[in-house]
Design a protein around this motif. Structure first.
Motif, mmCIF file in Angstrom:
data_model
loop_
_atom_site.group_PDB
_atom_site.id
_atom_site.type_symbol
_atom_site.label_atom_id
_atom_site.label_comp_id
_atom_site.label_asym_id
_atom_site.label_seq_id
_atom_site.Cartn_x
_atom_site.Cartn_y
_atom_site.Cartn_z
ATOM 1 N N ASN A 160 11.639 -37.967 18.008
ATOM 2 C CA ASN A 160 10.773 -37.233 18.932
ATOM 3 C C ASN A 160 10.452 -35.808 18.452
ATOM 4 O O ASN A 160 9.968 -34.983 19.222
ATOM 5 C CB ASN A 160 11.414 -37.163 20.325
ATOM 6 C CG ASN A 160 12.711 -36.371 20.326
ATOM 7 O OD1 ASN A 160 13.291 -36.102 19.285
ATOM 8 N ND2 ASN A 160 13.183 -36.019 21.511
ATOM 9 N N THR A 161 10.713 -35.506 17.177
ATOM 10 C CA THR A 161 10.432 -34.178 16.631
ATOM 11 C C THR A 161 8.944 -33.870 16.739
ATOM 12 O O THR A 161 8.104 -34.711 16.434
ATOM 13 C CB THR A 161 10.877 -34.100 15.152
ATOM 14 O OG1 THR A 161 12.287 -34.320 15.100
ATOM 15 C CG2 THR A 161 10.539 -32.768 14.533
ATOM 16 N N ARG A 162 8.632 -32.647 17.225
ATOM 17 C CA ARG A 162 7.235 -32.208 17.386
ATOM 18 C C ARG A 162 6.990 -31.017 16.471
ATOM 19 O O ARG A 162 7.617 -29.970 16.631
ATOM 20 C CB ARG A 162 6.968 -31.823 18.836
ATOM 21 C CG ARG A 162 6.973 -33.025 19.769
ATOM 22 C CD ARG A 162 6.923 -32.659 21.244
ATOM 23 N NE ARG A 162 6.229 -31.433 21.574
ATOM 24 C CZ ARG A 162 5.006 -31.376 22.116
ATOM 25 N NH1 ARG A 162 4.358 -32.483 22.388
ATOM 26 N NH2 ARG A 162 4.460 -30.213 22.410
ATOM 27 N N SER B 200 12.137 -27.660 22.006
ATOM 28 C CA SER B 200 12.842 -28.524 22.954
ATOM 29 C C SER B 200 13.323 -29.840 22.336
ATOM 30 O O SER B 200 13.982 -30.620 23.015
ATOM 31 C CB SER B 200 11.952 -28.814 24.168
ATOM 32 O OG SER B 200 10.836 -29.595 23.785
ATOM 33 N N THR B 201 13.000 -30.083 21.061
ATOM 34 C CA THR B 201 13.471 -31.298 20.380
ATOM 35 C C THR B 201 14.179 -30.901 19.085
ATOM 36 O O THR B 201 14.021 -29.786 18.591
ATOM 37 C CB THR B 201 12.305 -32.252 20.032
ATOM 38 O OG1 THR B 201 11.424 -31.600 19.116
ATOM 39 C CG2 THR B 201 11.543 -32.676 21.264
ATOM 40 N N ASN B 202 14.956 -31.818 18.543
ATOM 41 C CA ASN B 202 15.612 -31.575 17.257
ATOM 42 C C ASN B 202 14.566 -31.498 16.146
ATOM 43 O O ASN B 202 13.547 -32.190 16.194
ATOM 44 C CB ASN B 202 16.601 -32.688 16.932
ATOM 45 C CG ASN B 202 17.833 -32.631 17.805
ATOM 46 O OD1 ASN B 202 18.274 -31.551 18.190
ATOM 47 N ND2 ASN B 202 18.376 -33.786 18.131
#
Length: 109
Positions: free
Chosen positions: A84-86, A58-60
């Motif tokens: 916000n990369t996870r 859901s994140t880049n």
């Protein structure tokens, strides 16, 4: 004589314990020291690449992986991410190519 050493290193599995690569935000870095199976004559050329990604879709995906502090005996794998990369877990493959000592070479102080 030229030698090659290579390996795979799991840098982290932050989803298991809520680590900062999985739960954090902003600039984050992980380092791991890798020791060669035998010393090179001088600092070799070292390449690193991600061999396993486990990331939140859901994140880049933002990352930077490279070798640093390279000596004839070892080097550091450095992995960076930001914003916000996870990232749940990362495995990095590495390869070092350099000159090996000849068995006939002697170090005389």
């Amino acid at each position: 004589m030229t030698g090659i050493d290579q390996g795979d290193v799991v840098l982290f599995t932050d989803f298991e314990d809520g680590g900062e690569m999985w739960t954090g935000a902003g600039n984050r870095e992980r380092r791991q020291k890798v020791t060669f199976s035998e010393p090179f004559k001088s600092a070799p050329a070292v390449t690193c690449s991600v061999s396993l990604w486990d990331v939140d879709y859901s994140t880049n995906i933002r990352s930077d992986v490279y070798a640093q502090e390279i000596t004839e005996k070892d080097f550091d794998i450095v992995f960076n991410t930001w914003d916000n990369t996870r990232i749940a877990r990362i495995r990095v493959s590495w390869m070092a190519i350099g000159e090996l000592r000849d068995d006939d070479e002697w170090d005389i102080p």
